[in-house]
Design an enzyme around this catalytic site. Sequence first.
Site, PDB file in Angstrom:
ATOM      1  N   ASP A 117      30.501 -16.600  21.434  1.00 52.12           N
ATOM      2  CA  ASP A 117      29.337 -15.767  21.127  1.00 52.12           C
ATOM      3  C   ASP A 117      29.502 -15.140  19.744  1.00 52.12           C
ATOM      4  OD1 ASP A 117      28.548 -16.402  23.614  1.00 52.12           O
ATOM      5  OD2 ASP A 117      28.631 -14.352  24.435  1.00 52.12           O
ATOM      6  N   GLN A 164      31.140 -16.270  17.120  1.00 54.92           N
ATOM      7  CA  GLN A 164      30.887 -17.204  16.016  1.00 54.92           C
ATOM      8  C   GLN A 164      29.390 -17.459  15.857  1.00 54.92           C
ATOM      9  OE1 GLN A 164      33.540 -20.097  17.579  1.00 54.92           O
ATOM     10  NE2 GLN A 164      34.881 -20.036  15.795  1.00 54.92           N
ATOM     11  N   ASP A 215      26.974 -15.404  16.672  1.00 55.73           N
ATOM     12  CA  ASP A 215      26.376 -14.207  16.069  1.00 55.73           C
ATOM     13  C   ASP A 215      26.611 -14.162  14.564  1.00 55.73           C
ATOM     14  OD1 ASP A 215      25.534 -13.498  18.536  1.00 55.73           O
ATOM     15  OD2 ASP A 215      27.091 -11.988  18.875  1.00 55.73           O
ATOM     16  N   SER A 258      -2.621 -31.801  39.824  1.00 54.37           N
ATOM     17  CA  SER A 258      -1.592 -31.320  40.755  1.00 54.37           C
ATOM     18  C   SER A 258      -1.121 -32.489  41.614  1.00 54.37           C
ATOM     19  CB  SER A 258      -2.108 -30.156  41.575  1.00 54.37           C
ATOM     20  OG  SER A 258      -3.274 -30.533  42.226  1.00 54.37           O
ATOM     21  N   LEU A 259      -0.475 -32.212  42.708  1.00 51.98           N
ATOM     22  CA  LEU A 259       0.129 -33.276  43.510  1.00 51.98           C
ATOM     23  C   LEU A 259      -0.340 -33.193  44.953  1.00 51.98           C
ATOM     24  CD1 LEU A 259       3.841 -32.872  42.349  1.00 51.98           C
ATOM     25  CD2 LEU A 259       2.407 -34.859  41.905  1.00 51.98           C
ATOM     26  N   GLU A 311      12.847 -36.306  42.331  1.00 54.54           N
ATOM     27  CA  GLU A 311      13.357 -35.123  41.632  1.00 54.54           C
ATOM     28  C   GLU A 311      12.895 -33.874  42.371  1.00 54.54           C
ATOM     29  OE1 GLU A 311      10.317 -34.735  37.974  1.00 54.54           O
ATOM     30  OE2 GLU A 311      11.294 -36.664  38.113  1.00 54.54           O
ATOM     31  N   LYS A 318      11.010 -30.408  43.154  1.00 53.76           N
ATOM     32  CA  LYS A 318       9.739 -29.797  42.766  1.00 53.76           C
ATOM     33  C   LYS A 318      10.004 -28.315  42.540  1.00 53.76           C
ATOM     34  CE  LYS A 318       4.943 -29.274  44.156  1.00 53.76           C
ATOM     35  NZ  LYS A 318       4.830 -27.834  43.954  1.00 53.76           N
ATOM     36  N   ASP A 370       9.508 -24.416  41.636  1.00 55.66           N
ATOM     37  CA  ASP A 370       8.450 -23.485  41.991  1.00 55.66           C
ATOM     38  C   ASP A 370       8.275 -22.440  40.892  1.00 55.66           C
ATOM     39  OD1 ASP A 370       6.499 -22.455  43.525  1.00 55.66           O
ATOM     40  OD2 ASP A 370       7.817 -21.427  44.937  1.00 55.66           O
ATOM     41  N   ARG A 410      -1.307 -24.000  32.466  1.00 56.46           N
ATOM     42  CA  ARG A 410      -2.144 -25.020  33.090  1.00 56.46           C
ATOM     43  C   ARG A 410      -3.590 -24.550  33.214  1.00 56.46           C
ATOM     44  NH1 ARG A 410      -3.703 -26.076  38.279  1.00 56.46           N
ATOM     45  NH2 ARG A 410      -3.804 -28.263  38.875  1.00 56.46           N
ATOM     46  N   GLU A 446       7.959 -27.096  33.935  1.00 56.23           N
ATOM     47  CA  GLU A 446       7.801 -25.944  34.811  1.00 56.23           C
ATOM     48  C   GLU A 446       8.642 -24.782  34.282  1.00 56.23           C
ATOM     49  OE1 GLU A 446       5.671 -26.551  37.195  1.00 56.23           O
ATOM     50  OE2 GLU A 446       6.015 -25.152  38.846  1.00 56.23           O
ATOM     51  N   TYR A 504       9.244 -32.280  32.900  1.00 55.23           N
ATOM     52  CA  TYR A 504       9.179 -33.370  33.868  1.00 55.23           C
ATOM     53  C   TYR A 504       8.155 -34.457  33.573  1.00 55.23           C
ATOM     54  CZ  TYR A 504       5.600 -30.205  35.692  1.00 55.23           C
ATOM     55  OH  TYR A 504       4.536 -29.367  35.808  1.00 55.23           O
ATOM     56  N   LYS A 524       7.225 -31.595  50.805  1.00 52.06           N
ATOM     57  CA  LYS A 524       7.572 -30.173  50.808  1.00 52.06           C
ATOM     58  C   LYS A 524       8.704 -29.854  51.787  1.00 52.06           C
ATOM     59  CE  LYS A 524       5.202 -27.496  48.750  1.00 52.06           C
ATOM     60  NZ  LYS A 524       3.829 -27.047  48.791  1.00 52.06           N
ATOM     61  N   CYS A 562      13.496  14.849  53.235  1.00 56.78           N
ATOM     62  CA  CYS A 562      14.405  13.900  52.599  1.00 56.78           C
ATOM     63  C   CYS A 562      15.655  13.726  53.471  1.00 56.78           C
ATOM     64  CB  CYS A 562      14.783  14.413  51.219  1.00 56.78           C
ATOM     65  SG  CYS A 562      16.111  13.457  50.474  1.00 56.78           S
ATOM     66  N   CYS A 597      18.718  15.554  51.378  1.00 55.21           N
ATOM     67  CA  CYS A 597      18.833  16.990  51.086  1.00 55.21           C
ATOM     68  C   CYS A 597      17.958  17.860  51.980  1.00 55.21           C
ATOM     69  CB  CYS A 597      18.493  17.254  49.627  1.00 55.21           C
ATOM     70  SG  CYS A 597      16.755  16.955  49.250  1.00 55.21           S
ATOM     71  N   CYS A 619      11.217  12.369  47.152  1.00 53.07           N
ATOM     72  CA  CYS A 619      11.926  13.639  47.241  1.00 53.07           C
ATOM     73  C   CYS A 619      11.931  14.156  45.815  1.00 53.07           C
ATOM     74  CB  CYS A 619      13.361  13.402  47.721  1.00 53.07           C
ATOM     75  SG  CYS A 619      14.396  14.843  47.423  1.00 53.07           S
ATOM     76  N   CYS A 659      18.886  16.639  44.494  1.00 57.31           N
ATOM     77  CA  CYS A 659      19.141  15.946  45.760  1.00 57.31           C
ATOM     78  C   CYS A 659      20.372  15.049  45.592  1.00 57.31           C
ATOM     79  CB  CYS A 659      17.913  15.115  46.129  1.00 57.31           C
ATOM     80  SG  CYS A 659      18.230  13.868  47.384  1.00 57.31           S
TER      81      CYS A 659
HETATM   82  S1  IVH Z   1       4.813 -33.905  38.158  1.00 55.94           S
HETATM   83  C1  IVH Z   1       0.693 -35.266  38.336  1.00 55.94           C
HETATM   84  N1  IVH Z   1       7.225 -33.038  38.685  1.00 55.94           N
HETATM   85  O1  IVH Z   1       4.047 -29.007  40.855  1.00 55.94           O
HETATM   86  C2  IVH Z   1       2.053 -34.945  38.093  1.00 55.94           C
HETATM   87  N2  IVH Z   1       5.408 -31.557  38.938  1.00 55.94           N
HETATM   88  O2  IVH Z   1       1.778 -29.351  42.718  1.00 55.94           O
HETATM   89  C3  IVH Z   1       2.248 -33.631  37.518  1.00 55.94           C
HETATM   90  N3  IVH Z   1       6.040 -29.297  39.603  1.00 55.94           N
HETATM   91  O3  IVH Z   1       1.423 -28.702  38.548  1.00 55.94           O
HETATM   92  C4  IVH Z   1       3.359 -32.949  38.019  1.00 55.94           C
HETATM   93  N4  IVH Z   1       8.212 -29.657  39.691  1.00 55.94           N
HETATM   94  O4  IVH Z   1       3.592 -27.445  38.085  1.00 55.94           O
HETATM   95  C5  IVH Z   1       5.915 -32.742  38.645  1.00 55.94           C
HETATM   96  N5  IVH Z   1       9.410 -32.350  39.076  1.00 55.94           N
HETATM   97  C6  IVH Z   1       8.119 -32.075  39.021  1.00 55.94           C
HETATM   98  C7  IVH Z   1       7.620 -30.809  39.333  1.00 55.94           C
HETATM   99  C8  IVH Z   1       6.246 -30.589  39.279  1.00 55.94           C
HETATM  100  C9  IVH Z   1       7.245 -28.762  39.840  1.00 55.94           C
HETATM  101  C10 IVH Z   1       4.762 -28.578  39.747  1.00 55.94           C
HETATM  102  C11 IVH Z   1       3.828 -28.737  38.580  1.00 55.94           C
HETATM  103  C12 IVH Z   1       2.547 -29.269  39.138  1.00 55.94           C
HETATM  104  C13 IVH Z   1       2.668 -28.884  40.574  1.00 55.94           C
HETATM  105  C14 IVH Z   1       1.870 -29.806  41.432  1.00 55.94           C
END
Ligand code: IVH
Length: 673
Positions: free
Chosen positions: A34, A36, A38, A83-84, A114, A116, A118, A137, A174, A226, A315, A409, A412, A427, A432
């Site tokens: 760290d 070096q 800095d 989305s998915l 891979e 997913k 959150d 998004r 993400e 991703y 999921k 409380c 006290c 309180c 206290c």
């Molecule tokens: S691919 C159409 N890969 O999940 C493909 N999405 O429910 C686009 N997410 O909006 C997404 N991990 O925000 C992909 N390994 C991953 C992901 C991922 C999280 C999220 C992403 C997307 C949402 C869809």
Amino acid sequence: MASTTAINKIEKLRKQLNYHNYRYYVLAQPDTSDGQYDELMQELHQLEADNPELVTADSPTQRVGAEPLPGFSQVEHPVAMISLANAFNDEEFMAWHKRVSNLLERNQFDMVCELKYDGLAVALTYQDGFFVQGATRGNGLVGEDVTQNLRTIKSIPLRLLSADVPSRLEVRGEVYFPKSEFLKFNDERVARGEEPYANPRNTAAGSLRQLDPRMTASRPLDIFIYSLGYVEGDGLPETHAKSLDYFKDLGFKVSEGFRVVQTPEEAIDFYKSWVESVKDIDVAADGVVIKIDDLEFQRHLGIVGREPRWAIAYKFPAVQSVTQLLDIAVNVGRTGSINPYAILEPVVIGGATVQRATLHNEEYIRAKDLRVGDWIVVERAGEVIPQIVSVITSSRTGNEKPFEFPTECPSCGEAVVNPEDEAAAFCVNASCPEQLVRLLEHFVSRNSMDIDGMGGKWGGILIQHGLIKDVADLYFLKKESLLEIERMGEKSADNMIAAIAASKSRPLARLLASLGIRHVGSEVGELLARYFTSMDNLMAATEKSLTAIPNIGPRIAESLMGYFANQSNRAVIEKLREAGVRVKDEPREGPAEQPLIGLRFVVTGRLEQFSRSQIEGRIKELGGAVSGSVSKRTNYLVAGADAGSKLADAQSLDVKVLSEEEFLALADSTQAI
Ligand code: IVH
């Protein structure tokens, strides 16, 4: 004119720093200390200060360079962010695989599995290798421009690592708040008497939508890339797995654990291998994404509605369980908040034993109609904090007991106070004991006054011995009295006194955040110190001057006013001052040069002396913010000739209207706040 030596040196330092940054934040394999790092950064700062014309947006010194924004502008996504579709069991996943096989008219095709993550999806755009725009998004077609905030995320390269890149490249990923950091962050909030955030995802989203990039910079956000969005150029990868390698080569962080599989059974194995172990990684993930690897196949399969046919999210099962509420207990926080919590019959949820759950406040208990003895559904939200989802009322026997919120409380015995508009009860006894123990723990902690060796039990022991009645007493501790404590040796006493003395010179921001003022943590402390520069200025502030600061609303202002109105708090401040604790900073961007700091303006109508962009530039130069429409938070409307609806808006909202001359007078004054 900068010398060639300076130009070369700057370029070399940037390359070195970008490389170290990549090793540290993307690969998590630092190969320098760290110290070096800095030093290199310091050297670059100095060279750039000497040669300001050489500062570029992609310089590692410029991650947090931007001023707060009045609002976010909109960004149209060149390719929709979709989305998915979800699968919740093996059958649903197998059905997806079968559909894809039919559409592709083949049984054999590679898939990439891979995690997913959150968090929240963002798109990052690079022009000729430089990061130029980052967007959320939004509704999938139009998002918000959060470029300045994304720049603060250290694992996002400001300049791509590889030299040979498409002229325009958009990648998607993400953004997330690491779980361990989320727990710390929430502990801090609760200790300040604030509502905790529900999960890391909401916190990541909130952090990315801060108008002041310095706020975002203080949050430890991270990102995984991703997928590819819009691209202009060629030589691009032909499979998804190769895209992930390509992202890695460009300097992005990608999911290390992805796997290419051939059969649906292998994909299910990958999924099963994560169901249990996902709780052990520092990023919240709610499933596995399975994608067709060949990008040509992906194009062939296409999108239906807002979901691609070429991918599916399998999921993880919700992490819920049923148990019994054995009791409800309360403790006292450092701001005096009375915090109820549930004591549960221990239950294993997703591999971890849960025996406590936060109940936040009285209203929360009432809204859920929780009674001691109830059977309840508990969930580990975002796999981190246990929450009570609901009561199973059908299991009631009639022996369950409604909870009586304490009127005194528990520490006290003073009467508990319920401020209007606040969910929490407090309180308000400044001496206290439990509150003081918590406050002292906070005051000495690393992110506060950072008093080495004072953590752990010491606060409680000093209070028990009557040596400390408020935090300022720390600075008046005498060695002789410390030596009267059992197990306290000469050396420890000397060290303690030296560590306390060393903390006197901490910056004002830290002192403010250390005092346990409700809603005032390190971020707000930083803002207040920046705008007021001294405790005296802050103590003289009015609600109006406080709320004129972006990100400071009436709640924080009221808390500060209330804190300083209290005699015993003022006495603590006076004692700290008397002890030589720093209560004043050197002005950084002095209000004298930026008289409009913290004020929001709207400009309308035809002006005489300025063009619209000139006056807006002037306002920003003087520290003010400019927005496009009048709202309750607007401080001034500058109105020229033929002002239309904005003038009417200002009048109806009671926003002060200035003529051009009045604006100039205000800009000249040094007393604008
Ligand atoms: S691919 C159409 N890969 O999940 C493909 N999405 O429910 C686009 N997410 O909006 C997404 N991990 O925000 C992909 N390994 C991953 C992901 C991922 C999280 C999220 C992403 C997307 C949402 C869809």
